[in-house]
Design a protein around this motif. Structure first.
Motif, PDB file in Angstrom:
ATOM      1  N   MET A   1       0.852  -1.183   0.000  1.00 25.16           N
ATOM      2  CA  MET A   1       0.000   0.000   0.000  1.00 25.16           C
ATOM      3  C   MET A   1       0.895   1.242   0.000  1.00 25.16           C
ATOM      4  O   MET A   1       1.905   1.295   0.677  1.00 25.16           O
ATOM      5  CB  MET A   1      -0.914  -0.006   1.219  1.00 25.16           C
ATOM      6  CG  MET A   1      -1.850   1.205   1.294  1.00 25.16           C
ATOM      7  SD  MET A   1      -2.915   1.143   2.751  1.00 25.16           S
ATOM      8  CE  MET A   1      -3.860  -0.336   2.380  1.00 25.16           C
ATOM      9  N   LEU A   2       0.482   2.262  -0.817  1.00 18.97           N
ATOM     10  CA  LEU A   2       1.254   3.486  -0.909  1.00 18.97           C
ATOM     11  C   LEU A   2       0.631   4.589  -0.057  1.00 18.97           C
ATOM     12  O   LEU A   2      -0.590   4.653   0.102  1.00 18.97           O
ATOM     13  CB  LEU A   2       1.331   3.954  -2.363  1.00 18.97           C
ATOM     14  CG  LEU A   2       2.030   3.013  -3.341  1.00 18.97           C
ATOM     15  CD1 LEU A   2       1.998   3.582  -4.745  1.00 18.97           C
ATOM     16  CD2 LEU A   2       3.465   2.754  -2.915  1.00 18.97           C
ATOM     17  N   SER A   3       1.469   5.459   0.482  1.00 17.62           N
ATOM     18  CA  SER A   3       1.023   6.628   1.238  1.00 17.62           C
ATOM     19  C   SER A   3       1.725   7.856   0.681  1.00 17.62           C
ATOM     20  O   SER A   3       2.798   7.762   0.086  1.00 17.62           O
ATOM     21  CB  SER A   3       1.350   6.476   2.731  1.00 17.62           C
ATOM     22  OG  SER A   3       0.705   5.339   3.277  1.00 17.62           O
ATOM     23  N   VAL A   4       1.108   9.032   0.880  1.00 17.62           N
ATOM     24  CA  VAL A   4       1.661  10.277   0.373  1.00 17.62           C
ATOM     25  C   VAL A   4       2.545  10.924   1.429  1.00 17.62           C
ATOM     26  O   VAL A   4       2.121  11.125   2.570  1.00 17.62           O
ATOM     27  CB  VAL A   4       0.540  11.251  -0.049  1.00 17.62           C
ATOM     28  CG1 VAL A   4       1.136  12.565  -0.549  1.00 17.62           C
ATOM     29  CG2 VAL A   4      -0.336  10.617  -1.109  1.00 17.62           C
ATOM     30  N   CYS A   5       3.786  11.238   1.059  1.00 19.98           N
ATOM     31  CA  CYS A   5       4.691  11.925   1.976  1.00 19.98           C
ATOM     32  C   CYS A   5       4.145  13.320   2.255  1.00 19.98           C
ATOM     33  O   CYS A   5       3.867  14.070   1.318  1.00 19.98           O
ATOM     34  CB  CYS A   5       6.093  12.011   1.368  1.00 19.98           C
ATOM     35  SG  CYS A   5       7.234  13.021   2.348  1.00 19.98           S
ATOM     36  N   PRO A   6       3.987  13.713   3.531  1.00 23.32           N
ATOM     37  CA  PRO A   6       3.441  15.038   3.856  1.00 23.32           C
ATOM     38  C   PRO A   6       4.402  16.178   3.545  1.00 23.32           C
ATOM     39  O   PRO A   6       4.011  17.340   3.600  1.00 23.32           O
ATOM     40  CB  PRO A   6       3.174  14.936   5.361  1.00 23.32           C
ATOM     41  CG  PRO A   6       4.144  13.919   5.844  1.00 23.32           C
ATOM     42  CD  PRO A   6       4.278  12.921   4.738  1.00 23.32           C
ATOM     43  N   VAL A   7       5.649  15.843   3.215  1.00 16.60           N
ATOM     44  CA  VAL A   7       6.638  16.885   2.946  1.00 16.60           C
ATOM     45  C   VAL A   7       6.781  17.137   1.452  1.00 16.60           C
ATOM     46  O   VAL A   7       6.666  18.251   0.975  1.00 16.60           O
ATOM     47  CB  VAL A   7       8.004  16.501   3.556  1.00 16.60           C
ATOM     48  CG1 VAL A   7       9.054  17.567   3.242  1.00 16.60           C
ATOM     49  CG2 VAL A   7       7.865  16.314   5.060  1.00 16.60           C
ATOM     50  N   ASN A  11       4.452   9.518  -3.594  1.00 15.39           N
ATOM     51  CA  ASN A  11       3.896   8.259  -3.107  1.00 15.39           C
ATOM     52  C   ASN A  11       5.024   7.309  -2.720  1.00 15.39           C
ATOM     53  O   ASN A  11       5.937   7.063  -3.515  1.00 15.39           O
ATOM     54  CB  ASN A  11       3.031   7.598  -4.190  1.00 15.39           C
ATOM     55  CG  ASN A  11       1.738   8.343  -4.403  1.00 15.39           C
ATOM     56  OD1 ASN A  11       1.178   8.909  -3.473  1.00 15.39           O
ATOM     57  ND2 ASN A  11       1.265   8.354  -5.645  1.00 15.39           N
ATOM     58  N   VAL A  12       4.972   6.766  -1.512  1.00 17.65           N
ATOM     59  CA  VAL A  12       5.965   5.809  -1.032  1.00 17.65           C
ATOM     60  C   VAL A  12       5.231   4.670  -0.324  1.00 17.65           C
ATOM     61  O   VAL A  12       4.100   4.837   0.127  1.00 17.65           O
ATOM     62  CB  VAL A  12       6.974   6.455  -0.046  1.00 17.65           C
ATOM     63  CG1 VAL A  12       7.786   7.535  -0.736  1.00 17.65           C
ATOM     64  CG2 VAL A  12       6.256   7.035   1.163  1.00 17.65           C
ATOM     65  N   PRO A  13       5.871   3.491  -0.250  1.00 21.49           N
ATOM     66  CA  PRO A  13       5.240   2.400   0.497  1.00 21.49           C
ATOM     67  C   PRO A  13       4.947   2.828   1.934  1.00 21.49           C
ATOM     68  O   PRO A  13       5.766   3.503   2.580  1.00 21.49           O
ATOM     69  CB  PRO A  13       6.291   1.284   0.446  1.00 21.49           C
ATOM     70  CG  PRO A  13       7.086   1.579  -0.774  1.00 21.49           C
ATOM     71  CD  PRO A  13       7.123   3.068  -0.892  1.00 21.49           C
ATOM     72  N   SER A  14       3.800   2.428   2.461  1.00 21.28           N
ATOM     73  CA  SER A  14       3.387   2.844   3.799  1.00 21.28           C
ATOM     74  C   SER A  14       4.414   2.472   4.859  1.00 21.28           C
ATOM     75  O   SER A  14       4.635   3.215   5.825  1.00 21.28           O
ATOM     76  CB  SER A  14       2.027   2.210   4.141  1.00 21.28           C
ATOM     77  OG  SER A  14       1.045   2.640   3.228  1.00 21.28           O
ATOM     78  N   THR A  15       5.058   1.311   4.667  1.00 19.34           N
ATOM     79  CA  THR A  15       6.040   0.859   5.657  1.00 19.34           C
ATOM     80  C   THR A  15       7.289   1.740   5.679  1.00 19.34           C
ATOM     81  O   THR A  15       8.060   1.710   6.634  1.00 19.34           O
ATOM     82  CB  THR A  15       6.446  -0.591   5.369  1.00 19.34           C
ATOM     83  OG1 THR A  15       6.934  -0.678   4.024  1.00 19.34           O
ATOM     84  CG2 THR A  15       5.256  -1.528   5.551  1.00 19.34           C
ATOM     85  N   HIS A  24      13.809  14.185   5.126  1.00 21.05           N
ATOM     86  CA  HIS A  24      13.753  15.573   4.685  1.00 21.05           C
ATOM     87  C   HIS A  24      14.345  16.531   5.716  1.00 21.05           C
ATOM     88  O   HIS A  24      14.703  17.661   5.391  1.00 21.05           O
ATOM     89  CB  HIS A  24      12.304  15.982   4.416  1.00 21.05           C
ATOM     90  CG  HIS A  24      11.713  15.315   3.217  1.00 21.05           C
ATOM     91  ND1 HIS A  24      12.110  15.609   1.932  1.00 21.05           N
ATOM     92  CD2 HIS A  24      10.751  14.350   3.108  1.00 21.05           C
ATOM     93  CE1 HIS A  24      11.419  14.865   1.082  1.00 21.05           C
ATOM     94  NE2 HIS A  24      10.595  14.102   1.769  1.00 21.05           N
ATOM     95  N   PHE A  25      14.431  16.103   6.980  1.00 21.17           N
ATOM     96  CA  PHE A  25      14.823  17.003   8.053  1.00 21.17           C
ATOM     97  C   PHE A  25      16.146  16.623   8.692  1.00 21.17           C
ATOM     98  O   PHE A  25      16.463  17.036   9.795  1.00 21.17           O
ATOM     99  CB  PHE A  25      13.728  17.031   9.128  1.00 21.17           C
ATOM    100  CG  PHE A  25      12.391  17.430   8.566  1.00 21.17           C
ATOM    101  CD1 PHE A  25      12.099  18.746   8.292  1.00 21.17           C
ATOM    102  CD2 PHE A  25      11.446  16.444   8.268  1.00 21.17           C
ATOM    103  CE1 PHE A  25      10.872  19.101   7.763  1.00 21.17           C
ATOM    104  CE2 PHE A  25      10.215  16.793   7.732  1.00 21.17           C
ATOM    105  CZ  PHE A  25       9.921  18.131   7.472  1.00 21.17           C
ATOM    106  N   GLN A  26      16.942  15.814   7.981  1.00 19.39           N
ATOM    107  CA  GLN A  26      18.222  15.402   8.532  1.00 19.39           C
ATOM    108  C   GLN A  26      19.285  16.486   8.426  1.00 19.39           C
ATOM    109  O   GLN A  26      20.258  16.484   9.149  1.00 19.39           O
ATOM    110  CB  GLN A  26      18.715  14.141   7.816  1.00 19.39           C
ATOM    111  CG  GLN A  26      17.922  12.900   8.202  1.00 19.39           C
ATOM    112  CD  GLN A  26      18.455  11.669   7.502  1.00 19.39           C
ATOM    113  OE1 GLN A  26      19.315  11.754   6.646  1.00 19.39           O
ATOM    114  NE2 GLN A  26      17.936  10.516   7.875  1.00 19.39           N
ATOM    115  N   ASP A  27      19.077  17.412   7.514  1.00 13.70           N
ATOM    116  CA  ASP A  27      20.080  18.456   7.292  1.00 13.70           C
ATOM    117  C   ASP A  27      19.914  19.547   8.346  1.00 13.70           C
ATOM    118  O   ASP A  27      18.860  20.163   8.459  1.00 13.70           O
ATOM    119  CB  ASP A  27      19.899  19.028   5.890  1.00 13.70           C
ATOM    120  CG  ASP A  27      21.085  19.891   5.485  1.00 13.70           C
ATOM    121  OD1 ASP A  27      21.199  20.178   4.283  1.00 13.70           O
ATOM    122  OD2 ASP A  27      21.883  20.275   6.355  1.00 13.70           O
TER     123      ASP A  27
END
Length: 416
Positions: A1-7, A11-15, A24-27
């Motif tokens: 199942m795919l989910s949408v990244c809020p950032v 679409n990425v796998p839910s897991t 996105h926030f590692q920097d």
């Protein structure tokens, strides 16, 4: 199942959603990146995929920001699409994982070279430089991923042997990404306009799919980075017109399995008028021996005087060959030639790395110098398919005009 990244709204796998979003926030200099992104968005977007800007926080925030949505910018829908595409690219560069691989100490190609040097002095072998073997994994891609594994093998060569390719491939990451990331890069190539007819075969979407790919998808992906990817067709099926035998320049598109099933009339109608008389016909070379001769000439092209020396193994500066036929694809990393007993004819053996084989098995047989020939060598009698395709990458980076020309995939067409 795919989910949408809020950032980044990808679409990425839910897991993998939490891991993907956190990346996105590692920097620590995220605010600095945002300011730089703001400046980049106001400039004219680059026409080259290789120039990758910093990632924006999200498409929604970008569109809400009044500074980005000036009246002039709104009127330029092409510019908006380009900036949003650059956002997608920069997010992919940040998040793409390195593909896992069984590392062979010293590399498989060094082991292969040593084994070839121990063979008969009547043989001559030409092989590529460093190539990592990427095997299909049962839990991930077994049965459908051979095309992606061959792209990874070619990428491993390009990243280690060609600096100009290392600078542009996969956003300058310096490593070979996993298959889902490669699928994203191919979608970006299609969005850039590379191989438009072929992209329609996939409805312009490949991420998360188990659909087979072929040489045209390989060419489109590498060309989108400005690399000069080339395709060659070998065809023994009779023409409906029944009178031509030679080499032709034509446009091609994928996927490979559909390409191989096209009618002969469709192929004839797609040919351009740039016809060259076949040197193979002139030399009375027929059948699959034509393919063998072509591969030998390809690898030997820059070997030149080295072949005149008494070395029985020569290193080529050519890339490996993505080797496709109906149902499977492999990577040709070299070729061996042996004079016949009469001395009048050459007998060739392709040197192949197959994604369907285990890297550990290849390593063991090469270290022991026992049984590796059955896994790697392929003589002409093993070529039983009526059609084959090859893909390789010429040196250098395309200019802006040439980059545009590369969007249409052309092939050298050889009928035998």
């Amino acid at each position: 199942m795919l989910s949408v990244c809020p950032v980044c709204y990808v679409n990425v796998p839910s897991t993998e959603l939490e891991w993907h979003a956190n990346n996105h926030f590692q920097d620590d200099d995220f605010e600095r990146d945002m300011l730089l992104a703001k400046k980049i968005s106001l400039d004219i977007p680059t026409p080259r995929l290789m120039d990758v800007p910093i990632c924006y926080e999200s498409s929604e925030d970008f569109c809400r920001n009044a500074e980005y949505s000036s009246s002039n910018f709104k009127q330029n829908s092409t510019g908006l699409r380009e900036v949003l595409l650059q956002e997608k690219i920069s997010c992919l560069v940040r998040c793409q994982p390195k593909s896992t691989i069984y590392k062979v100490e010293g590399g498989l190609m060094l082991l292969l070279r040593r084994c070839l040097e121990l063979e008969s002095k009547t043989t001559r072998s030409i092989i590529s430089g460093h190539v990592d073997h990427y095997e299909s994994i049962e839990s991930e891609d077994y049965g459908w991923g051979c095309g992606w594994r061959n792209i990874q093998m070619l990428s491993s060569y390009l990243l280690t042997q060609r600096k100009e390719a290392r600078d542009v491939l996969f956003g300058g990451s310096g490593f070979v990404p996993d298959i889902p990331s490669l699928q994203r890069w191919l979608e970006i190539a299609w969005e850039r306009g590379f191989d438009k007819p072929g992209s329609l075969s996939f409805n312009k979407e490949i991420y998360g799919s188990k659909t087979w790919i072929g040489t045209t998808e390989c060419a489109a992906l590498f060309s989108s980075f400005g690399l000069r990817a080339r395709v060659v067709d070998f065809d023994s099926l009779p023409s409906e017109k029944g009178h031509f035998s030679g080499m032709i320049e034509k446009s091609v598109y994928g996927p490979m399995d559909k390409f191989l099933q096209r009618s002969r009339s469709d192929q004839e109608s797609s040919l351009s008028h740039n016809v060259h008389y076949s040197k193979y016909k002139e030399r009375k070379i027929t059948g699959h021996q034509v393919l063998m001769e072509w591969v030998w000439n390809y690898f030997a092209h820059e070997a030149g005087r080295k072949l005149d020396n008494l070395q029985n193994v020569v290193l080529s500066q050519k890339t490996p060959l993505y080797f496709q036929h109906d149902g499977h694809s492999r990577t040709i990393v070299g070729i061996q030639m042996q004079k016949s007993v009469t001395g009048s004819d050459e007998k060739y053996s392709l040197l192949i790395l197959d994604p369907g084989q285990r890297t550990r098995d290849l390593e063991k047989t090469l270290r022991d110098n026992n049984g590796w020939q059955k896994l790697i060598k392929r003589k002409v009698h093993t070529l039983k398919k009526p059609q084959y395709q090859l893909c390789y990458v010429d040196p250098g980076i395309a200019s802006t005009k040439e980059w545009e020309d590369l969007k249409t995939i052309h092939s050298e067409y050889i009928r035998f």
